[in-house]
Write a protein that holds these residues in place. Structure first.
Motif, PDB file in Angstrom:
ATOM      1  N   SER A 171       0.838  -1.203   0.000  1.00 25.81           N
ATOM      2  CA  SER A 171       0.000   0.000   0.000  1.00 25.81           C
ATOM      3  C   SER A 171       0.873   1.254   0.000  1.00 25.81           C
ATOM      4  O   SER A 171       1.977   1.268   0.546  1.00 25.81           O
ATOM      5  N   VAL A 172       0.364   2.299  -0.630  1.00 27.40           N
ATOM      6  CA  VAL A 172       1.086   3.575  -0.665  1.00 27.40           C
ATOM      7  C   VAL A 172       0.521   4.483   0.425  1.00 27.40           C
ATOM      8  O   VAL A 172      -0.696   4.697   0.502  1.00 27.40           O
ATOM      9  N   HIS A 174       0.603   8.240   1.869  1.00 31.30           N
ATOM     10  CA  HIS A 174       0.954   9.646   1.692  1.00 31.30           C
ATOM     11  C   HIS A 174       0.929  10.297   3.076  1.00 31.30           C
ATOM     12  O   HIS A 174      -0.100  10.241   3.772  1.00 31.30           O
ATOM     13  N   HIS A 188       5.444  10.413   0.114  1.00 36.10           N
ATOM     14  CA  HIS A 188       4.708   9.163  -0.013  1.00 36.10           C
ATOM     15  C   HIS A 188       5.671   8.021  -0.294  1.00 36.10           C
ATOM     16  O   HIS A 188       6.707   8.213  -0.942  1.00 36.10           O
ATOM     17  N   MET A 189       5.333   6.850   0.225  1.00 37.87           N
ATOM     18  CA  MET A 189       6.126   5.642  -0.013  1.00 37.87           C
ATOM     19  C   MET A 189       5.291   4.433   0.352  1.00 37.87           C
ATOM     20  O   MET A 189       4.214   4.563   0.952  1.00 37.87           O
ATOM     21  N   ARG A 190       5.780   3.255  -0.023  1.00 40.62           N
ATOM     22  CA  ARG A 190       5.097   2.023   0.327  1.00 40.62           C
ATOM     23  C   ARG A 190       5.080   1.846   1.839  1.00 40.62           C
ATOM     24  O   ARG A 190       5.996   2.276   2.552  1.00 40.62           O
ATOM     25  N   GLU A 211      -3.465   4.504  -0.156  1.00 40.48           N
ATOM     26  CA  GLU A 211      -3.943   3.746  -1.310  1.00 40.48           C
ATOM     27  C   GLU A 211      -3.741   2.271  -0.972  1.00 40.48           C
ATOM     28  O   GLU A 211      -2.617   1.783  -0.937  1.00 40.48           O
TER      29      GLU A 211
END
Length: 414
Positions: A171-172, A174, A188-190, A211
């Motif tokens: 999932s990302v 933010h 943002h990153m995994r 996400e």
């Protein structure tokens, strides 16, 4: 005595005075008292002419002090939209809404959606401020967009670790910091990368946009009633999946309703009742201490930490709940002990008019009680037989589970 509108609740963003309308600025300047958090008061330092009240650690104490100014010109400052996870709703518990006016600013939620290009109506909003992160669990559906309000600078990494442990590492996340102000920042990153500590120091004033991406074995909670039995820790005392789905259907949960679950076992029925809608509440009664602890662990893991667990015998606990003036339930489920004298009657008497009773029995004695109640109160009576495939030597065969007799009735209004 009802006062005319004397309290003005003004939303303010990180852009401070520049983002306030002329009306809002004039109300702050003319206020005899301005109340708010330290950050809010600093943002309008140059405007204030009257007394100021910085909220103490106890919000109820602060509101009590503010109410001593009732009828005078008072301003309460809030972040963004005071009625979006803000102080507006809290104030309405202490005074009529007719005594206040509200001037909202764009909420951090609206700003976050604008920054990420997400449709607000398609985005679920949750908060882990003062709540366990497990409340996010039901919303972790593949492809979903979530906004999660953080408690502090550690929230993003803590949530990322928890999500990764449940199979949502791709999932990302933010992280949006100090939205709307000069120090706004968006990274943002995994989730699995953030969990590994690959983020710099995060502003305590942040929220997360998520996400959701699930790995093949991720712990995704199905949206249907009847979760797999292995999602619950249990010692065999559990309303099995198929029977549970039928039981939830008979209980017919509606938004905001209260269930009393008598004989909690693994807590599966009460937990699934609460999963049907975030506003649903439940009390489960369980005599066995180890099972009660197991119910608490299941409720936390499955995203319903607000489930109330009461240890004790069913009849005694029903009486104690009445004596404590606990609101009457909208539905009662009797999952065990149906043949105990007076138990079904106690459950029926606890219901509010129009409330639903559902009771399951597997013994002849329990079935006899339900037959008698059906004759007395009406309602629906049915038997459920489930057969599952199990190995028989080198082959397989259907093996029947115990037959369950289910009684469901609605208490009349008259």
């Amino acid at each position: 005595m009802t006062h005319p509108a004397w309290l003005h609740v003004i939303g303010i963003g990180e852009d401070g005075v520049e983002g306030l309308s002329e009306v809002a600025q004039a109300l702050i300047a003319s206020a005899e008292l301005v109340a708010g958090g330290r950050r809010h008061l600093l943002l309008v330092e140059g405007l204030m002419r009257g007394e100021r009240l910085m909220w103490p650690a106890s919000m109820s104490e602060g509101i009590e002090r503010m109410l001593r100014w009732r009828g005078r010109r008072v301003v309460v400052l809030a972040s963004g939209d005071p009625f979006s996870f803000g102080i507006g709703v809290t104030l309405c518990r202490h005074m009529p809404v007719a005594e206040m006016t509200c001037i909202p600013a764009p909420s951090s939620i609206a700003l976050a959606c604008a920054r990420m290009g997400w449709a607000r109506q398609d985005t679920a909003v949750l908060s882990i401020c003062g709540r366990p992160m497990e409340v996010v669990a039901p919303a972790l559906q593949p492809g979903a967009h979530l906004i999660v309000l953080s408690a502090d600078a550690r929230s993003p990494m803590t949530l990322a670790k928890w999500m990764t442990s449940r199979g949502f590492g791709p999932s990302v996340i933010h992280v949006l910091e100090a939205l709307g102000g000069p120090y706004e920042h968006h990274r943002h990153m995994r989730a699995d990368m953030l969990a590994a500590g690959m983020g710099d120091a995060i502003n305590p004033l942040n929220l997360m946009g998520i996400e959701v991406v699930a790995e093949p074995d991720a712990m995704v909670l199905p949206l249907s009633a009847g979760l797999p039995d292995d999602m619950f820790a249990h010692d065999g005392q559990i309303t099995k999946r198929e029977i549970r789905a039928a039981t939830l259907s008979a209980l017919a949960p509606r938004q905001g309703e209260m269930l009393w679950d008598i004989g909690g076992g693994a807590g599966s029925v009460a937990i699934e009742w609460m999963l049907r809608h975030p506003a649903n509440r439940a009390i489960t009664i369980e005599r066995n201490h180890d099972r009660a602890a197991r119910i608490a662990a299941n409720a936390l893991a499955l995203g319903t930490p607000a489930l109330r667990i009461v240890e004790g015998g069913a009849l005694e606990t029903l009486g104690a709940l009445h004596d404590a003036n606990t609101p009457r339930p909208d539905a009662v489920f009797v999952g065990g002990g149906v043949s105990n004298p007076g138990l079904v009657e106690g459950a029926w008497n606890a219901l509010r008019p129009g409330g639903r009773l559902v009771a399951n029995a597997v013994t002849l004695q329990g079935e006899a009680v339900l037959l008698a109640k059906h004759a007395q109160w009406g309602g629906n009576l049915l038997r459920m037989r489930i057969e599952r495939v199990e190995p028989v030597g080198t082959q397989s065969a259907f093996r029947p589970a115990m037959t369950v007799t289910q009684y469901a009735a609605t208490r009349p209004f008259a």
